[in-house]
Design an enzyme around this catalytic site. Structure first.
Site, mmCIF file in Angstrom:
data_model
loop_
_atom_site.group_PDB
_atom_site.id
_atom_site.type_symbol
_atom_site.label_atom_id
_atom_site.label_comp_id
_atom_site.label_asym_id
_atom_site.label_seq_id
_atom_site.Cartn_x
_atom_site.Cartn_y
_atom_site.Cartn_z
ATOM 1 C CG ASP A 15 -1.749 -1.245 1.252
ATOM 2 O OD1 ASP A 15 -2.037 -1.995 0.015
ATOM 3 O OD2 ASP A 15 -2.724 -1.224 1.967
ATOM 4 C CE LYS A 115 -3.869 -4.326 1.376
ATOM 5 N NZ LYS A 115 -4.700 -3.499 2.086
ATOM 6 C CB CYS A 164 -2.055 -3.213 5.339
ATOM 7 S SG CYS A 164 -3.836 -2.375 5.310
HETATM 8 C C1 VGL Z 1 -4.766 0.677 5.517
HETATM 9 C C2 VGL Z 1 -6.240 1.352 7.088
HETATM 10 C C3 VGL Z 1 -7.235 1.178 5.821
HETATM 11 C C4 VGL Z 1 -3.208 0.276 5.407
HETATM 12 C C5 VGL Z 1 -5.779 0.572 4.781
HETATM 13 O O1 VGL Z 1 -2.783 0.273 4.227
HETATM 14 O O2 VGL Z 1 -2.618 0.158 6.429
HETATM 15 N N1 VGL Z 1 -5.092 1.260 6.675
HETATM 16 N N2 VGL Z 1 -7.132 0.943 4.588
#
Ligand code: VGL
Ligand code: ZN
Length: 215
Positions: A15, A115, A164
């Site tokens: 991410d 995702k 994540c």
């Molecule tokens: C994430 C919160 C919501 C992350 C993704 O990448 O850690 N955290 N969506």
């Protein structure tokens, strides 16, 4: 971290997207600090396999506070019988904030795994949805993708270290992979929890390493 990792080790870059950068929709503390190091690591081709994950939500996703009138971001609620932290709207499919970070050369990534596209279910880990029917956590298919390539060890870096990245490393271990978090190439959503997080990782049998910017 050795200069060339063995072919049975894969790198998972979690991410690294503009919405998680300072000033972004869901900023991680110093999230931008990891961008040059990840770019260097990918250019060095240390890993035979590189997986990049991309948080990728439809507008109105159930993890967004905006989808639950009367709530605010970072509040915790119960959603489908499960605890859910509510987030600001982030990584909406097709928006610039949801792109893979444009300052990284992603050529070395041989899999981009999106995702979080189920409108009702959040998905922190690269391996499994947060929840599913009858207490299951439906798999993304990543474990099979890795195993079929002979991978039994993963290094995990990216954002957010306490969300994540953590869930991905925990699931990796639960699925039988050895897992290490690259501490210097990850940053948390919330500053200040570093020692507690290190302890959580240690207790889960997850290694902690520095990617160490070797010459
Ligand atoms: C994430 C919160 C919501 C992350 C993704 O990448 O850690 N955290 N969506
Ligand atoms: Zn998300």
């Amino acid at each position: 971290m050795p200069n060339a990792m063995p072919p049975n080790a894969a790198l998972i870059v979690v991410d690294v997207q503009p919405d998680f950068m300072p000033g972004g929709a869901l900023a991680c503390h110093e999230g931008d600090a990891i961008v040059p190091g990840i770019d260097r690591l990918l250019r060095r081709r240390r890993f035979r396999h590189v997986v990049a994950t991309q948080d990728w939500h439809p507008a109105g996703h159930a993890s967004f506070a905006s989808a639950h009138p009367g709530t605010a971001p970072f509040q915790r609620i119960e959603l489908h019988g499960q605890p859910q932290t509510l987030w600001p709207d982030h990584c909406v499919q097709g928006t610039p904030g949801a792109a893979l970070h444009p300052a990284i050369d992603w050529s070395a990534a041989d899999l981009v795994l999106r995702k979080g596209s189920d409108p009702q279910v959040d998905s922190y880990s690269a391996f499994r949805e947060n929840h599913g029917p009858q207490g299951t956590r439906p798999p993304t298919g990543l474990a099979g993708w890795l195993r079929e390539r002979g991978v039994d060890e993963v290094a995990v870096c990216g954002l957010a270290r306490d969300v994540c990245v953590l869930w991905t490393a925990q699931d990796a271990v639960a699925l039988g992979f050895r897992a290490t978090v690259l501490w210097d190439l990850s940053r948390p959503v919330a500053a200040g929890g570093d020692e507690a997080l290190r302890e959580t990782l240690r207790q889960a049998g997850i290694g902690i390493a520095e990617a160490a910017t070797a010459p």
